[in-house]
Design an enzyme around this catalytic site. Structure first.
Site, mmCIF file in Angstrom:
data_model
loop_
_atom_site.group_PDB
_atom_site.id
_atom_site.type_symbol
_atom_site.label_atom_id
_atom_site.label_comp_id
_atom_site.label_asym_id
_atom_site.label_seq_id
_atom_site.Cartn_x
_atom_site.Cartn_y
_atom_site.Cartn_z
ATOM 1 N N HIS A 1 0.363 -12.177 -0.815
ATOM 2 C CA HIS A 1 1.381 -11.842 0.179
ATOM 3 C C HIS A 1 0.723 -11.273 1.426
ATOM 4 O O HIS A 1 -0.332 -10.637 1.354
ATOM 5 C CB HIS A 1 2.406 -10.852 -0.380
ATOM 6 C CG HIS A 1 1.858 -9.485 -0.701
ATOM 7 N ND1 HIS A 1 1.848 -8.454 0.225
ATOM 8 C CD2 HIS A 1 1.299 -8.978 -1.827
ATOM 9 C CE1 HIS A 1 1.322 -7.371 -0.334
ATOM 10 N NE2 HIS A 1 0.976 -7.661 -1.572
ATOM 11 N N ASP B 1 2.546 -9.374 3.869
ATOM 12 C CA ASP B 1 3.149 -8.160 4.423
ATOM 13 C C ASP B 1 2.392 -6.929 3.938
ATOM 14 O O ASP B 1 1.711 -6.965 2.907
ATOM 15 C CB ASP B 1 4.631 -8.051 4.054
ATOM 16 C CG ASP B 1 4.863 -7.838 2.568
ATOM 17 O OD1 ASP B 1 4.250 -8.571 1.755
ATOM 18 O OD2 ASP B 1 5.653 -6.952 2.190
ATOM 19 N N ASP C 1 -4.158 -4.705 0.695
ATOM 20 C CA ASP C 1 -2.994 -5.113 -0.081
ATOM 21 C C ASP C 1 -2.032 -5.820 0.871
ATOM 22 O O ASP C 1 -1.199 -5.183 1.486
ATOM 23 C CB ASP C 1 -2.345 -3.870 -0.701
ATOM 24 C CG ASP C 1 -1.138 -4.168 -1.559
ATOM 25 O OD1 ASP C 1 -0.893 -5.351 -1.859
ATOM 26 O OD2 ASP C 1 -0.426 -3.221 -1.918
ATOM 27 N N GLU D 1 6.540 -8.965 -0.172
ATOM 28 C CA GLU D 1 6.254 -8.513 -1.533
ATOM 29 C C GLU D 1 6.423 -7.010 -1.660
ATOM 30 O O GLU D 1 6.881 -6.504 -2.694
ATOM 31 C CB GLU D 1 4.831 -8.915 -1.929
ATOM 32 C CG GLU D 1 4.487 -8.667 -3.399
ATOM 33 C CD GLU D 1 3.935 -7.264 -3.693
ATOM 34 O OE1 GLU D 1 3.802 -6.898 -4.868
ATOM 35 O OE2 GLU D 1 3.630 -6.522 -2.716
ATOM 36 N N GLU D 2 6.057 -6.283 -0.614
ATOM 37 C CA GLU D 2 6.059 -4.824 -0.680
ATOM 38 C C GLU D 2 7.464 -4.236 -0.812
ATOM 39 O O GLU D 2 7.615 -3.080 -1.199
ATOM 40 C CB GLU D 2 5.367 -4.229 0.551
ATOM 41 C CG GLU D 2 3.880 -4.563 0.658
ATOM 42 C CD GLU D 2 3.040 -3.908 -0.408
ATOM 43 O OE1 GLU D 2 3.593 -3.152 -1.229
ATOM 44 O OE2 GLU D 2 1.820 -4.150 -0.434
ATOM 45 N N ASP E 1 -3.709 -10.034 -6.188
ATOM 46 C CA ASP E 1 -3.008 -8.887 -5.599
ATOM 47 C C ASP E 1 -3.249 -7.613 -6.403
ATOM 48 O O ASP E 1 -2.506 -6.654 -6.287
ATOM 49 C CB ASP E 1 -1.497 -9.203 -5.527
ATOM 50 C CG ASP E 1 -0.710 -8.175 -4.733
ATOM 51 O OD1 ASP E 1 -1.322 -7.484 -3.896
ATOM 52 O OD2 ASP E 1 0.506 -8.060 -4.955
ATOM 53 N N HIS F 1 -1.666 1.543 0.537
ATOM 54 C CA HIS F 1 -0.466 2.094 1.189
ATOM 55 C C HIS F 1 -0.722 3.387 1.943
ATOM 56 O O HIS F 1 0.223 4.121 2.225
ATOM 57 C CB HIS F 1 0.675 2.311 0.180
ATOM 58 C CG HIS F 1 1.147 1.074 -0.497
ATOM 59 N ND1 HIS F 1 2.259 1.049 -1.312
ATOM 60 C CD2 HIS F 1 0.666 -0.191 -0.484
ATOM 61 C CE1 HIS F 1 2.438 -0.172 -1.781
ATOM 62 N NE2 HIS F 1 1.473 -0.947 -1.286
#
Length: 407
Positions: free
Chosen positions: A77, A79, A138, A172-173, A195, A377
């Site tokens: 992903h 995003d 990520d 995805e997040e 991922d 994150h």
């Protein structure tokens, strides 16, 4: 372009998704990067490259043999998390990391005392942030690894492989990455999301997941004359929260232990709203948690009047182990690939979920493989260039091993 150049180039794009949005993708800036990736796939010579109006990208590396080989896929992903800014990312490389503190910016230090994971990467070259944004490993690291692997297979035709499909997706997040993924168009017998976290991570168990939304209707009366009349939604919100087991929260659990997690409260005397997530690896316990959550609302309505508290529970995704267990060859191939690439496998349950969980329930068995990022994150996120290279090698080896699958 080497793998670190490719990844660092990707970090220039702000692709943060948004939980508040109803659009697909949830932020229009994701489409800017999606268009770039589509063009890059075309430049690198992949075929059947397409991007739909929602930003889902699909491409093919054609087989280089006429043998009967299953079509497999690799997915990442693009995003990044809403939890931390992904704008104006300023990556830098710490060469030959020596195990000491890393000054990201004046006054901002990433220390192994706080982040002991750093010590696993002494002697490696780390890509870090300046301490003001996340990095985006990520899952832009996963995209770079897939892209690099496809280029490697393209340029090393002595490595025989079947048809390989690649897909990159948004959102995805915020748990929506697989919602609009076209499994039929993807056309694979199985696939892998790239991922995961650090070197060797291999995940095919994850939480069963649901959201819980609580609405509380209060009655506002002047506090000087409120006896027997006021229903204070603020206090009822606290009462509801205290009805859930105190030890079953994210900060009190680990491994296979489930939890209730209060994400946020909007509250006043007349009205309160609470957002929860409900998690458990065991499907039976997961169902019990949802029932208990609703019973808490029922008990409060018995006390304060019907309709005072409303609890709505919505399933989000399920434990992919249900769908992977009948297809363990998908895992066996990864374990063999890791062994041949000198990567010690770390098979652990995910205390979360991936697109692969939802895709597995859409008919595409899809475990999750490491991409190399650590401390996702947040501003202390980093990724090792050497681990990224290992992830790329594992992808290549999976394709090579799969070429012998039907033999």
């Amino acid at each position: 372009m080497n793998i670190q150049e490719r990844f660092i180039n990707y970090t220039k794009f702000d692709t943060q998704s948004s939980e508040e949005s109803e659009s697909v993708p949830s932020t229009s800036k994701q489409l800017i990067f999606a268009k770039y990736l589509k063009e890059e796939l075309e430049r690198e010579g992949l075929e059947d490259v397409e991007m739909d109006e929602m930003g889902y990208i699909y491409a093919t590396l054609p087989a280089n043999t006429k043998d009967d080989i299953p079509t497999i896929g690799f997915i990442s992903h693009y995003d990044t998390s809403p939890d931390c800014s992904g704008a104006n990312v300023k990556p830098s490389i710490v060469s030959n990391y020596d195990g000491t503190d890393i000054e990201l910016s004046p006054g901002i230090v990433s220390s192994p005392k706080k982040f002991p994971e750093l010590l696993n990467h002494i002697g490696e070259d780390l890509i870090v942030t300046d301490g003001t944004t996340l990095l985006g490993a990520d899952d832009k690291a996963g995209i770079a690894e897939i892209m690099q692997a496809m280029c490697y297979l393209r340029d090393n035709k002595e490595i025989k492989h079947g048809k390989i499909r690649v897909a990159f997706n948004p959102d995805e997040e915020i748990g929506k990455g697989a919602h609009n993924f076209n499994v039929e168009k993807f056309g694979c017998e199985w696939a892998y999301t790239i991922d995961g976290g650090d070197l060797g991570d291999l995940e095919f168990e994850n939480f069963n997941a649901a959201s819980g939304k609580v609405s509380i209707k209060g009655v506002s009366v002047h506090p000087g004359y409120a006896k027997g009349k006021m229903i204070n939604a603020n206090r009822l919100a606290t009462e509801f929260a205290n009805m859930l087991p105190a030890g079953e929260t994210p900060e009190e659990t680990e491994g296979y232990e489930g939890f209730y997690h209060l994400l946020g409260i909007e509250s006043g005397t007349e009205c309160a709203k609470m957002n929860y997530i409900i998690r458990d690896h065991d499907r039976g316990r997961f169902e019990d948690r949802k029932v208990f959550f609703k019973r808490c609302a029922d008990k409060m309505n018995e006390k304060y009047g019907e309709g005072t508290v409303t609890a709505v529970v919505s399933d989000q995704y399920y434990n992919m182990k249900e769908k992977i267990s009948p297809n363990m060859h998908v895992i066996d191939i990864v374990l063999k690939a890791m062994q041949e690439c000198d990567v010690p496998p770390k098979v652990e349950p995910i205390r979360g979920g991936t697109d692969g969980a939802q895709l597995s329930f859409k008919g595409l068995p899809c475990p999750n493989i490491f991409a190399g990022g650590v401390n996702f994150h947040g501003p202390y996120e980093f990724v090792s260039i050497q681990v990224m290279e290992k992830a790329m090698q594992v992808i290549v080896k999976i394709c090579e091993i799969t070429s012998s699958y039907n033999k």
